[in-house]
Design a protein around this motif. Structure first.
Motif, PDB file in Angstrom:
ATOM      1  N   TYR A 262       0.800  -1.224   0.000  1.00  0.00           N
ATOM      2  CA  TYR A 262       0.000   0.000   0.000  1.00  0.00           C
ATOM      3  C   TYR A 262       0.838   1.283   0.000  1.00  0.00           C
ATOM      4  O   TYR A 262       0.496   2.229  -0.727  1.00  0.00           O
ATOM      5  CB  TYR A 262      -0.982  -0.023   1.178  1.00  0.00           C
ATOM      6  CG  TYR A 262      -2.076  -1.030   0.978  1.00  0.00           C
ATOM      7  CD1 TYR A 262      -3.076  -0.806   0.026  1.00  0.00           C
ATOM      8  CD2 TYR A 262      -2.112  -2.211   1.691  1.00  0.00           C
ATOM      9  CE1 TYR A 262      -4.084  -1.729  -0.192  1.00  0.00           C
ATOM     10  CE2 TYR A 262      -3.109  -3.146   1.485  1.00  0.00           C
ATOM     11  CZ  TYR A 262      -4.099  -2.903   0.544  1.00  0.00           C
ATOM     12  OH  TYR A 262      -5.085  -3.824   0.328  1.00  0.00           O
ATOM     13  N   PRO A 263       1.928   1.380   0.787  1.00  0.00           N
ATOM     14  CA  PRO A 263       2.738   2.602   0.682  1.00  0.00           C
ATOM     15  C   PRO A 263       3.337   2.815  -0.702  1.00  0.00           C
ATOM     16  O   PRO A 263       3.439   3.963  -1.168  1.00  0.00           O
ATOM     17  CB  PRO A 263       3.835   2.382   1.733  1.00  0.00           C
ATOM     18  CG  PRO A 263       3.242   1.438   2.711  1.00  0.00           C
ATOM     19  CD  PRO A 263       2.388   0.532   1.895  1.00  0.00           C
ATOM     20  N   SER A 266       0.596   4.040  -2.939  1.00  0.00           N
ATOM     21  CA  SER A 266       0.244   5.402  -2.519  1.00  0.00           C
ATOM     22  C   SER A 266       1.302   6.395  -2.979  1.00  0.00           C
ATOM     23  O   SER A 266       0.981   7.485  -3.482  1.00  0.00           O
ATOM     24  CB  SER A 266       0.088   5.446  -1.001  1.00  0.00           C
ATOM     25  OG  SER A 266      -0.196   6.750  -0.562  1.00  0.00           O
ATOM     26  N   GLU A 270       0.724   9.494  -5.536  1.00  0.00           N
ATOM     27  CA  GLU A 270       0.972  10.892  -5.180  1.00  0.00           C
ATOM     28  C   GLU A 270       2.047  11.508  -6.082  1.00  0.00           C
ATOM     29  O   GLU A 270       2.003  12.717  -6.391  1.00  0.00           O
ATOM     30  CB  GLU A 270       1.388  10.991  -3.711  1.00  0.00           C
ATOM     31  CG  GLU A 270       0.312  10.553  -2.726  1.00  0.00           C
ATOM     32  CD  GLU A 270      -0.998  11.295  -2.932  1.00  0.00           C
ATOM     33  OE1 GLU A 270      -0.957  12.507  -3.221  1.00  0.00           O
ATOM     34  OE2 GLU A 270      -2.068  10.663  -2.808  1.00  0.00           O
ATOM     35  N   ARG A 302      -6.445  10.468  -8.925  1.00  0.00           N
ATOM     36  CA  ARG A 302      -6.605   9.804  -7.616  1.00  0.00           C
ATOM     37  C   ARG A 302      -7.499   8.579  -7.741  1.00  0.00           C
ATOM     38  O   ARG A 302      -7.237   7.541  -7.127  1.00  0.00           O
ATOM     39  CB  ARG A 302      -7.177  10.788  -6.603  1.00  0.00           C
ATOM     40  CG  ARG A 302      -6.196  11.887  -6.204  1.00  0.00           C
ATOM     41  CD  ARG A 302      -6.749  12.745  -5.068  1.00  0.00           C
ATOM     42  NE  ARG A 302      -5.799  13.772  -4.672  1.00  0.00           N
ATOM     43  CZ  ARG A 302      -4.788  13.571  -3.832  1.00  0.00           C
ATOM     44  NH1 ARG A 302      -4.594  12.371  -3.308  1.00  0.00           N
ATOM     45  NH2 ARG A 302      -3.969  14.546  -3.507  1.00  0.00           N
ATOM     46  N   LYS A 306      -6.864   3.788  -7.449  1.00  0.00           N
ATOM     47  CA  LYS A 306      -7.625   2.916  -6.548  1.00  0.00           C
ATOM     48  C   LYS A 306      -7.966   1.578  -7.200  1.00  0.00           C
ATOM     49  O   LYS A 306      -7.730   0.522  -6.606  1.00  0.00           O
ATOM     50  CB  LYS A 306      -8.899   3.617  -6.081  1.00  0.00           C
ATOM     51  CG  LYS A 306      -9.629   2.859  -4.982  1.00  0.00           C
ATOM     52  CD  LYS A 306     -10.808   3.639  -4.465  1.00  0.00           C
ATOM     53  CE  LYS A 306     -11.416   2.916  -3.254  1.00  0.00           C
ATOM     54  NZ  LYS A 306     -11.756   1.516  -3.507  1.00  0.00           N
ATOM     55  N   GLN A 309      -4.819  -0.492  -7.460  1.00  0.00           N
ATOM     56  CA  GLN A 309      -4.468  -1.042  -6.148  1.00  0.00           C
ATOM     57  C   GLN A 309      -5.378  -2.206  -5.790  1.00  0.00           C
ATOM     58  O   GLN A 309      -4.913  -3.256  -5.325  1.00  0.00           O
ATOM     59  CB  GLN A 309      -4.598   0.078  -5.117  1.00  0.00           C
ATOM     60  CG  GLN A 309      -4.293  -0.330  -3.699  1.00  0.00           C
ATOM     61  CD  GLN A 309      -4.359   0.865  -2.756  1.00  0.00           C
ATOM     62  OE1 GLN A 309      -3.860   1.942  -3.063  1.00  0.00           O
ATOM     63  NE2 GLN A 309      -4.992   0.689  -1.634  1.00  0.00           N
TER      64      GLN A 309
END
Length: 602
Positions: A262-263, A266, A270, A302, A306, A309
């Motif tokens: 997840y990091p 993310s 970003e 953004r 999702k 992911q």
């Protein structure tokens, strides 16, 4: 080697197709869910466009517009936003409910199939398979299939639809900015693939450890009496702590991979947003694009990450589902070694003529080679006439209980034949055969529920008066009447609250109640009770056996002196045969057993 360790694929099309067959009867729910999915994809991608409309037409208009008209356009944008949100709410509700409804119906069907299969498997399968492993199949493994259908497969389609929709809208708005956003995809796919492999292996290891914990729990709960009897609580706690620690460590490894995944996603997301602010902001400054388009693009970016992911996360669900599906279908595909012939004979009533013809038997599956020391019965032959009372005696492991099991066809013989009324037991329908055989075991099994339920076993056609009559006949009525609610008294698991003798009498009454005129087999029914209770059960047995072919297995030779004939087993063979008096007079193996038991009693 656990069977859980065999599966390593992330996705198996054959297993997936077998899972999907369970969804075919509910195709309407699938169509409704897919329609709702299409609507949610559309509504989600409309929100940034409404935001762009509000900014470019009212908040920061690209051309001069009257203040009143700007407020009017803002109100229109707000109403559109609320309207689309309401449509999105309804579509998501329909999608969630439809998928949950579908998943629960598939779970119901799969659990039913597994339970029916377990009921049909012969006893030899349960000799080889831990109960904890079967519980895992019907609980957590089936739940993994539910996750695959509701969250995995349909979720993957939802993410795919959403991703394609977002990419389409982004390309429509500004293809240069869209390509900049897409540039990060190769890096993201490479990172998620590497992490997914680690997650797959970690999750597979966790499933193995979970199955071991379930098996250890079942074994320890079943043997808690023995554990306490020998004061081995601390030892068992240490053994369980070991498998429990292994499960904890496996979960920690799964969490480690999740914490890496997840990091990374993310950060890449970003970073793409930052690139979009730099490039898109420059385009706004130059007047090449509007500020509203930049805001909409940032919203799309953004949203873009999702589904990426989530799609990577779905592979974890696929891995768990494939492993669970392989185990479930392996169970469902297990050959039923004891089956009915297509033209199996029905049984209305047995005369009770039993014949063993050169029977050889070992606890092996058909086709497996049997070593010389694995034979439990070796060339056993005998004949029991209708209405005759015969006892089987011998040391533990001599083959007595196996003989009884073959009569009820819990197993099939490797050589020879077991005959009832002139027909091989393999020629009869199993259901009819076992209905005609009453079996009372040394440790009778009683279900949790009322005494009446345990006597009926679901047969509501048996009149209450008949139940009372049979219980009086075997001597169980008196103690049942003294219980708080009589025949309605609720028993705990395995008849908790009753003595061994009371459970024996209920089991005896149950056997008579369901097989009043046919064949009765008693398996060491008095081996675990005191002398007074033994006499009570003996009197009940004598009444029950009257006029029926009866086979008794007893360790206490004093309890079988009144039978018509005794068969003496030793190491899988019949070594002597005759009445009690004849065998004592012969001074052979039976006489030695009797003298040894008499000396111990003295």
């Amino acid at each position: 080697m656990y069977e859980d360790e065999a599966f390593k694929k992330s996705f198996d099309p054959k297993l997936a197709r077998r899972i999907l067959r369970y969804t075919f009867p509910y195709w309407k729910a699938i169509l409704i869910a897919l329609a709702a999915l299409f609507v949610t994809t559309l509504t989600t991608n409309l929100f940034p466009l409404i935001l762009k409309f509000a900014i470019d037409r009212a908040i920061v208009p690209v051309k001069a517009t009257a203040t009143a008209e700007r407020y009017h356009l803002l109100l229109l944008a707000s109403l559109l936003f609320i309207g689309v949100r309401l449509l999105d709410f309804v579509a998501r509700y329909v999608q969630t409910y439809s998928l949950a409804w579908l998943g629960q119906h598939v779970l119901f069907d799969m659990r039913s199939d597994i339970f029916r299969k377990i009921q049909r498997l012969h006893l030899g399968y349960f000799d080889r398979t831990p109960v904890g492993r079967l519980l895992t199949r019907i609980t957590s493994d089936v739940d993994a299939i539910n996750q695959f259908i509701t969250g995995g497969l349909v979720g993957f389609l939802a993410d795919l639809f959403m991703l394609v929709g977002i990419m389409g809208f982004m390309l429509y708005l500004n293809w240069r900015m869209a390509l900049l956003a897409f540039a990060v995809m190769p890096v993201l796919l490479w990172a998620t693939t590497r992490i997914r492999i680690g997650m797959r292996d970690a999750y597979r290891l966790m499933r193995i450890k979970l199955a071991r914990v379930n098996a250890a729990l079942q074994e320890n709960l079943a043997g808690v009496e023995t554990t306490q009897l020998f004061a081995r609580e601390e030892r068992q706690e240490r053994r369980f702590d070991q498998v429990n620690r292994e499960l904890r460590d496996a979960w920690v490894l799964v969490i480690w991979w999740f914490s890496m995944f997840y990091p990374i996603v993310s950060f890449l997301g970003e970073a793409t947003v930052a690139a979009m602010i730099w490039y898109g902001g420059g385009q706004v400054i130059q007047g090449a694009v509007t500020f509203g388009l930049l805001v909409a693009f940032l919203d799309y970016v953004r949203n873009f990450f999702k589904p990426l992911q989530d799609m990577s996360d779905k592979f974890n669900i696929f891995q768990a589902a494939m492993a669970s599906a392989e185990r479930i279908f392996k169970l469902l595909d297990t050959p039923e070694e004891v089956t009915d012939k297509p033209d199996a004979l029905p049984v209305e009533k047995f005369a009770g003529d039993i014949r063993f013809e050169d029977v050889w038997f070992a606890y092996k599956s058909p086709g497996e080679e049997v070593d010389a020391d694995e034979w439990v019965l070796r060339g056993v032959s005998f004949h029991i006439r209708p209405g005759e009372k015969v006892a089987l005696v011998g040391a533990t492991g001599a083959g007595k209980t196996s003989t009884v099991s073959l009569i009820a066809r819990f197993y099939d013989v490797q050589k020879g034949r077991v005959m009832i009324d002139g027909h091989d037991v393999r020629d009869y329908r199993q259901r009819d055969l076992r209905r005609a055989i009453g079996i009372v075991l040394q440790d009778p099994f009683l279900f949790s529920g009322t005494i009446e339920f345990n006597l009926r076993l679901g047969d509501e056609t048996i009149p209450a008066a008949r139940i009372v009559e049979v219980c009086k006949f075997v001597g169980a009525h008196e103690f049942i009447q003294k219980l708080p609610d009589g025949y309605r008294t609720v028993l705990g698991e395995r008849g908790a609250g009753l003595s061994t003798g009371q459970k024996q009498l209920i089991a005896l009454a149950r056997a008579v109640l369901h097989n009043p005129d046919i064949l009765l087999i008693l398996d060491e029914a008095t081996a675990s009770v005191d002398t007074e209770t033994e006499r009570q059960i003996q009197r009940a047995m004598e009444r029950v056996m009257e006029g029926r072919t009866s086979i008794i297995i007893a360790h206490r030779l004093s309890t079988i002196q009144g039978v018509d004939r005794i068969l003496v087993f030793r190491k899988g063979r019949i070594v002597e045969e005759g009445t009690h008096a004849e065998l004592l007079a012969a001074g052979g193996y039976y006489a030695r057993l009797y003298e040894l038991q008499y000396a111990e009693a003295g």
